[in-house]
Design a protein around this motif. Structure first.
Motif, short mmCIF file in Angstrom:
data_model
loop_
_atom_site.label_atom_id
_atom_site.label_comp_id
_atom_site.label_asym_id
_atom_site.label_seq_id
_atom_site.Cartn_x
_atom_site.Cartn_y
_atom_site.Cartn_z
N PRO A 94 0.85 -1.19 0.00
CA PRO A 94 0.00 0.00 0.00
C PRO A 94 0.89 1.26 0.00
O PRO A 94 1.82 1.35 0.81
CB PRO A 94 -0.78 -0.11 1.32
N ILE A 95 0.63 2.17 -0.92
CA ILE A 95 1.42 3.42 -0.94
C ILE A 95 0.47 4.62 -0.95
O ILE A 95 -0.65 4.53 -1.44
CB ILE A 95 2.39 3.51 -2.16
N LYS A 96 0.94 5.72 -0.39
CA LYS A 96 0.10 6.92 -0.32
C LYS A 96 0.74 8.05 -1.13
O LYS A 96 1.96 8.22 -1.08
CB LYS A 96 -0.04 7.34 1.15
N ASP A 104 7.46 5.42 1.61
CA ASP A 104 6.96 4.26 0.87
C ASP A 104 7.96 3.80 -0.19
O ASP A 104 7.85 2.69 -0.71
CB ASP A 104 5.60 4.56 0.22
N MET A 129 -5.13 4.31 -2.10
CA MET A 129 -6.45 4.92 -2.02
C MET A 129 -6.25 6.42 -2.17
O MET A 129 -5.47 7.01 -1.41
CB MET A 129 -7.10 4.63 -0.66
N ALA A 152 -11.22 10.33 4.68
CA ALA A 152 -11.04 9.18 5.58
C ALA A 152 -10.00 9.44 6.67
O ALA A 152 -8.97 10.05 6.41
CB ALA A 152 -10.62 7.97 4.76
N ASP A 153 -10.28 8.97 7.89
CA ASP A 153 -9.25 8.97 8.94
C ASP A 153 -8.50 7.64 8.85
O ASP A 153 -8.68 6.87 7.91
CB ASP A 153 -9.86 9.23 10.32
N THR A 154 -7.66 7.35 9.84
CA THR A 154 -6.83 6.14 9.72
C THR A 154 -7.68 4.87 9.81
O THR A 154 -7.37 3.88 9.16
CB THR A 154 -5.73 6.11 10.78
N THR A 205 -9.38 4.60 6.38
CA THR A 205 -8.35 4.26 5.38
C THR A 205 -7.98 2.78 5.50
O THR A 205 -7.93 2.05 4.51
CB THR A 205 -7.09 5.14 5.58
N GLY A 209 4.81 1.52 4.50
CA GLY A 209 5.84 2.44 4.95
C GLY A 209 5.71 2.63 6.46
O GLY A 209 4.68 2.27 7.06
N ALA A 239 3.09 8.06 6.95
CA ALA A 239 2.96 9.00 5.83
C ALA A 239 3.40 10.38 6.31
O ALA A 239 3.11 10.76 7.44
CB ALA A 239 1.51 9.03 5.37
N THR A 253 0.61 9.51 11.24
CA THR A 253 0.13 8.77 12.42
C THR A 253 0.79 7.40 12.58
O THR A 253 0.80 6.86 13.68
CB THR A 253 -1.40 8.53 12.33
N ALA A 254 1.25 6.79 11.49
CA ALA A 254 1.82 5.42 11.51
C ALA A 254 0.78 4.40 11.99
O ALA A 254 1.14 3.37 12.53
CB ALA A 254 3.08 5.36 12.36
N GLN A 255 -0.51 4.71 11.81
CA GLN A 255 -1.56 3.81 12.30
C GLN A 255 -2.11 2.87 11.23
O GLN A 255 -2.68 1.84 11.55
CB GLN A 255 -2.73 4.65 12.86
N VAL A 256 -1.96 3.27 9.95
CA VAL A 256 -2.63 2.50 8.90
C VAL A 256 -2.07 1.07 8.77
O VAL A 256 -2.86 0.12 8.64
CB VAL A 256 -2.58 3.25 7.54
C1 LIG Z 1 -2.55 17.34 10.25
C2 LIG Z 1 -3.32 16.04 10.13
C3 LIG Z 1 -3.57 15.32 11.27
C4 LIG Z 1 -4.28 14.12 11.19
N1 LIG Z 1 -4.50 13.46 12.33
C5 LIG Z 1 -5.21 12.31 12.29
C6 LIG Z 1 -5.47 11.60 13.49
O1 LIG Z 1 -5.03 11.98 14.59
N2 LIG Z 1 -6.18 10.45 13.42
C7 LIG Z 1 -6.63 9.97 12.21
O2 LIG Z 1 -7.27 8.92 12.22
N3 LIG Z 1 -6.38 10.61 11.05
C8 LIG Z 1 -5.70 11.77 11.06
N4 LIG Z 1 -5.45 12.45 9.89
C9 LIG Z 1 -5.91 11.90 8.63
C10 LIG Z 1 -4.88 10.97 7.99
O3 LIG Z 1 -3.94 11.69 7.25
C11 LIG Z 1 -5.59 10.08 7.07
O4 LIG Z 1 -6.45 9.28 7.79
C12 LIG Z 1 -4.78 9.18 6.18
O5 LIG Z 1 -5.65 8.60 5.25
C13 LIG Z 1 -4.05 7.96 6.79
O6 LIG Z 1 -3.29 8.26 7.81
P1 LIG Z 1 -1.74 8.69 7.71
O7 LIG Z 1 -1.57 9.64 6.60
O8 LIG Z 1 -1.36 9.10 9.07
O9 LIG Z 1 -0.98 7.31 7.29
P2 LIG Z 1 0.10 6.47 8.11
O10 LIG Z 1 -0.60 5.54 9.01
O11 LIG Z 1 1.15 7.35 8.73
O12 LIG Z 1 0.74 5.67 6.89
C14 LIG Z 1 1.48 4.47 7.09
C15 LIG Z 1 1.46 3.65 5.82
O13 LIG Z 1 0.12 3.24 5.54
C16 LIG Z 1 -0.07 3.19 4.12
N5 LIG Z 1 -1.12 4.16 3.72
C17 LIG Z 1 -1.57 5.24 4.40
N6 LIG Z 1 -2.54 5.88 3.71
C18 LIG Z 1 -2.70 5.20 2.56
C19 LIG Z 1 -3.52 5.34 1.40
N7 LIG Z 1 -4.41 6.34 1.29
N8 LIG Z 1 -3.41 4.44 0.40
C20 LIG Z 1 -2.52 3.41 0.48
N9 LIG Z 1 -1.70 3.21 1.54
C21 LIG Z 1 -1.79 4.09 2.54
C22 LIG Z 1 1.29 3.49 3.49
O14 LIG Z 1 2.00 2.30 3.35
C23 LIG Z 1 1.94 4.36 4.57
O15 LIG Z 1 3.36 4.37 4.51
C24 LIG Z 1 -4.75 13.64 9.94
C25 LIG Z 1 -4.46 14.38 8.80
C26 LIG Z 1 -3.76 15.57 8.88
C27 LIG Z 1 -3.47 16.35 7.63
#
Ligand SMILES: Cc1cc2nc3c(=O)[nH]c(=O)nc-3n(C[C@H](O)[C@H](O)[C@H](O)COP(=O)(O)OP(=O)(O)OC[C@H]3O[C@@H](n4cnc5c(N)ncnc54)[C@H](O)[C@@H]3O)c2cc1C
Length: 264
Positions: A6-8, A38, A61, A92-94, A97, A117, A120, A125-128
């Motif tokens: 999965p890549i963002k 990623d 996504m 979408a939130d984490t 997603t 990764g 992102a 958040t490193a939650q996905v």
């Molecule tokens: C300033 C800010 C704060 C935020 N805080 C929160 C929060 O506290 N809680 C919350 O639930 N959401 C939060 N969000 C929303 C969050 O950015 C989205 O939910 C996002 O879709 C996924 O989370 P992440 O970017 O933190 O991904 P991470 O969990 O950091 O990504 C880790 C890995 O997951 C995979 N991945 C992530 N997104 C995708 C994708 N769309 N498609 C394919 N692979 C993917 C990739 O492999 C990536 O390296 C926040 C957004 C912003 C801009």
């Protein structure tokens, strides 16, 4: 081995600005790139394929524009790509997603390994990765700095505070990787040509049989209510030094200030 990555697509971090009123990211006019972290998961996936055979499928996504990120991954050596794109996915939130990705990955079973990764660079958040593992019922290794295949098992070395931890995971498994794991290669000319020709598969909410109640903003339990940069609220005083005389005056002034504050 069948590997899913999965890549963002994220805004180029050096250009990111937050809207001070809405607290959301200003995405208009900002160039988008593959989440830089990623590139390491793509490199690991392609190396494992080169070593053990099989195929690497990248999944993202995002809006239609996110296919540029998938094409770059193909140019780096991935074999196939799927773009999850639907208005229902927006905001979408984490949790949402992870749910959406999990539905798409269910459709891509059987696979041996999912590589995410570390985090992102926009949401940060490193939650996905772990969320996706939980929804798919997969064993997970986060912060993985080395991965090997041994007797059909995944042997993952995790970076932990002050050292490393070695885990053995049955397949299928999910790992999230840190920079230390690889040096991402550059896309090749042949890869770029293949990427140009490849028709990226697009999947909607209906295609992945997702429950609309878990999608996009409506299906997201988390709300970002405020983002702000802390202000440094200190009174500063500049003491200029031009020569030896002003230097000793500056030293005296600093000593007086420190005495005033009972620091010495
Ligand atoms: C300033 C800010 C704060 C935020 N805080 C929160 C929060 O506290 N809680 C919350 O639930 N959401 C939060 N969000 C929303 C969050 O950015 C989205 O939910 C996002 O879709 C996924 O989370 P992440 O970017 O933190 O991904 P991470 O969990 O950091 O990504 C880790 C890995 O997951 C995979 N991945 C992530 N997104 C995708 C994708 N769309 N498609 C394919 N692979 C993917 C990739 O492999 C990536 O390296 C926040 C957004 C912003 C801009």
């Amino acid at each position: 081995m069948r590997i899913i990555i999965p890549i963002k697509q994220v805004p180029e971090t050096s250009n990111v600005k937050m809207d001070p009123v809405t607290g959301t990211m200003v995405r208009e006019g900002v160039e988008s790139i593959i989440n830089p972290l990623d590139l390491y998961s793509i490199e690991v996936g392609v190396r494992l394929k080169e070593q053990y055979g099989g195929e690497v499928i990248v999944v993202s996504m995002g809006p239609p524009k996110a296919q540029d990120a998938l094409k770059e991954a193909i140019a780096m050596g991935c074999d196939d790509a799927v773009l999850l794109t639907d208005r229902l996915f927006a905001g979408a939130d984490t949790f949402s997603t992870s749910y959406t990705l999990s539905r798409a990955l269910e459709k891509l079973r059987p696979f041996d390994l999912v590589i995410c990764g570390e985090r992102a660079t926009d949401g940060d958040t490193a939650q996905v990765g772990p969320g996706l593992a939980a929804l798919l019922g997969l064993p997970v290794s986060t912060f993985t700095s080395k991965v090997e295949i041994e007797d059909g098992h995944i042997r993952a070395t995790r970076l932990i505070e002050g050292g490393y931890e070695v885990l053995e995971l049955p397949t299928p498994a999910l790992i999230t990787v840190v920079k230390e794991i690889s040096d991402p290669r550059l896309p090749t000319l042949g890869g770029k040509q293949r990427a140009k020709k490849l028709d990226i598969r697009k999947r909607s909410a209906q295609d992945i049989e997702a429950d609309a109640a878990n999608l996009g903003l409506k299906g997201s339990p988390t709300r970002v209510v405020k983002t702000f940069t802390p202000k440094v609220a200190r009174d500063g005083r500049i003491i200029e030094v031009k020569d030896d005389k002003t230097l000793s005056q500056a030293v005296d002034a600093i000593i007086d200030i420190l005495k005033e504050k009972a620091a010495i």
